[in-house]
Design a protein around this motif. Structure first.
Motif, PDB file in Angstrom:
ATOM      1  N   PRO A 100      21.139  52.154  74.945  1.00  0.00           N
ATOM      2  CA  PRO A 100      21.867  53.315  75.483  1.00  0.00           C
ATOM      3  C   PRO A 100      22.871  53.905  74.505  1.00  0.00           C
ATOM      4  CG  PRO A 100      21.795  51.535  77.095  1.00  0.00           C
ATOM      5  CD  PRO A 100      21.274  50.975  75.809  1.00  0.00           C
ATOM      6  N   TYR A 101      23.444  53.052  73.658  1.00  0.00           N
ATOM      7  CA  TYR A 101      24.435  53.532  72.693  1.00  0.00           C
ATOM      8  C   TYR A 101      23.773  54.134  71.463  1.00  0.00           C
ATOM      9  CZ  TYR A 101      27.434  50.812  75.725  1.00  0.00           C
ATOM     10  OH  TYR A 101      28.085  50.330  76.826  1.00  0.00           O
ATOM     11  N   ARG A 102      22.533  53.764  71.171  1.00  0.00           N
ATOM     12  CA  ARG A 102      21.803  54.371  70.055  1.00  0.00           C
ATOM     13  C   ARG A 102      21.592  55.867  70.289  1.00  0.00           C
ATOM     14  NH1 ARG A 102      22.493  51.044  66.038  1.00  0.00           N
ATOM     15  NH2 ARG A 102      21.367  49.062  66.117  1.00  0.00           N
ATOM     16  N   ARG A 103      21.402  56.246  71.541  1.00  0.00           N
ATOM     17  CA  ARG A 103      21.198  57.660  71.846  1.00  0.00           C
ATOM     18  C   ARG A 103      22.521  58.420  71.805  1.00  0.00           C
ATOM     19  NH1 ARG A 103      21.570  61.379  75.476  1.00  0.00           N
ATOM     20  NH2 ARG A 103      22.538  60.052  77.051  1.00  0.00           N
ATOM     21  N   LYS A 104      23.585  57.768  72.246  1.00  0.00           N
ATOM     22  CA  LYS A 104      24.885  58.445  72.293  1.00  0.00           C
ATOM     23  C   LYS A 104      25.527  58.550  70.919  1.00  0.00           C
ATOM     24  CE  LYS A 104      25.891  56.778  76.970  1.00  0.00           C
ATOM     25  NZ  LYS A 104      26.803  55.922  77.779  1.00  0.00           N
ATOM     26  N   MET A 105      25.156  57.663  69.994  1.00  0.00           N
ATOM     27  CA  MET A 105      25.755  57.604  68.659  1.00  0.00           C
ATOM     28  C   MET A 105      24.678  57.855  67.614  1.00  0.00           C
ATOM     29  SD  MET A 105      27.848  54.071  69.387  1.00  0.00           S
ATOM     30  CE  MET A 105      28.787  54.055  67.856  1.00  0.00           C
ATOM     31  N   GLN A 106      24.870  58.871  66.801  1.00  0.00           N
ATOM     32  CA  GLN A 106      23.914  59.200  65.745  1.00  0.00           C
ATOM     33  C   GLN A 106      24.638  59.318  64.405  1.00  0.00           C
ATOM     34  OE1 GLN A 106      20.306  59.822  65.880  1.00  0.00           O
ATOM     35  NE2 GLN A 106      20.726  58.544  67.665  1.00  0.00           N
TER      36      GLN A 106
END
Length: 336
Positions: A100-106
């Motif tokens: 879930p955090y991979r999508r929110k953080m780029q």
């Protein structure tokens, strides 16, 4: 006060130089000793990144700013400390828990010539993160999303069938930005995204990042060594030296009244056209090696205001009257 989007506390990162066990064993003074060495890239960094801001991290090469960026993104595991995203600790997560955090953080990388896969077309490059994070989307939804992000960064969607090597550096970096925006992130780490580009292209890419921030409500952690970019782009600035944050302030305050001796020297190096006799602060000595860190303040060997306390005690970030936070005993004691 709202809680910060990203919260970093006591962050440390060491890179081992000792090798295997047999390589660590040395024969000294008639005895076998185990000798371990490490590069101390980050040494107790505390940072808060607030929603909607662009926090710029600056410093000379080797100060640890890119290591901070990669550790926050999970590309490197911290040796110590904690990283929180929106109140949840993320530095220890693995596997499906981190998705879930991979999508929110780029992340946008420094070199657009190396960050794009040469075997993939632009269409495939932009499709990959969307398919991974939205496996339930139809081909029509994916196509519409790709067209939308390509338009938003000024790329013709008809270029999707071409490969990365067919584009200039500025166009490649636009594609890299489009790839980061494709999954609608909240937080973007930009690791010197314009340093590999021509000066004429840098302003275009910088304006693109600012437009994306305004239209999408993005939060940036922006790594750079270009102080002119910081003054134009940053909301707040963190100045790093040898793996530690030595000053943290909003952009206007930092450039108007720098407090830390290293920040003063750094800003004095900016060329000014109207300055007939530039007042450069020339620091003495060499930058210490991060393998053998000096005791006390890491800057004391080059600081003209250093005393015995500076050589023995590590300074903490303290708030000043102007709103800045400075890690300097001379400032705390009123000597500077």
């Amino acid at each position: 006060m709202t809680s910060p989007l990203v919260r970093i506390r006591g962050l440390e990162k060491r890179f081992d130089l000792s090798g295997g066990l047999l390589e660590q064993i040395k024969f000294e003074g008639g005895r076998f000793r185990r000798k371990q060495e490490a590069v101390h890239a980050i040494n107790g960094v505390d940072l808060d990144v607030n929603r909607g801001e662009a926090l710029c991290v600056v410093g000379e090469s080797g100060c640890g700013k890119s290591t901070v960026a990669r550790t926050v993104m999970g590309l490197l595991s911290p040796s110590a400390g904690e990283i929180e995203y929106d109140g949840n600790r993320i530095d220890h997560l693995e596997g499906k828990d981190v998705l879930p955090y991979r999508r929110k953080m780029q992340m946008i990388f420094q070199n657009p010539y190396a960050s794009l896969n040469p075997r993939m077309t632009i269409q495939q490059t932009l499709e990959e993160p969307i398919r991974f994070h939205h496996p339930d989307w139809s081909p029509m939804q994916i196509r519409d999303k790709i067209h939308e992000v390509m338009h938003s960064v000024g790329i013709d969607p008809d270029w999707g069938s071409r490969f990365g090597h067919e584009f200039s550096g500025g166009q490649r970096q636009r594609i890299a930005i489009a790839r980061a925006l494709a999954v609608d992130p909240e937080f973007i780490v930009a690791d010197e995204p314009i340093s590999a580009l021509d000066v004429s292209i840098q302003a275009q890419v910088l304006n693109l990042l600012m437009d994306a921030q305004e239209s999408r409500g993005l939060t940036y952690l922006f790594i750079t060594h270009d102080l002119a970019v910081v003054e134009h782009f940053g909301t707040r600035v963190a100045v790093m030296y040898l793996g530690r944050v030595c000053e943290l302030a909003d952009t206007q305050t930092l450039f108007a009244t720098p407090r830390h001796p290293y920040t003063q020297a750094l800003l004095s190096a900016i060329p000014k056209l109207e300055d007939d006799r530039p007042n450069h602060i020339r620091l003495q000595g060499e930058v210490p090696t991060p393998v053998n860190l000096p005791s006390g303040c890491v800057f004391h060997g080059r600081c003209p205001y250093a005393n015995d306390r500076c050589r023995q005690e590590i300074p903490e970030l303290i708030a000043t009257d102007g709103g800045a936070r400075v890690a300097c005993h001379a400032v705390e004691e009123g000597r500077l």
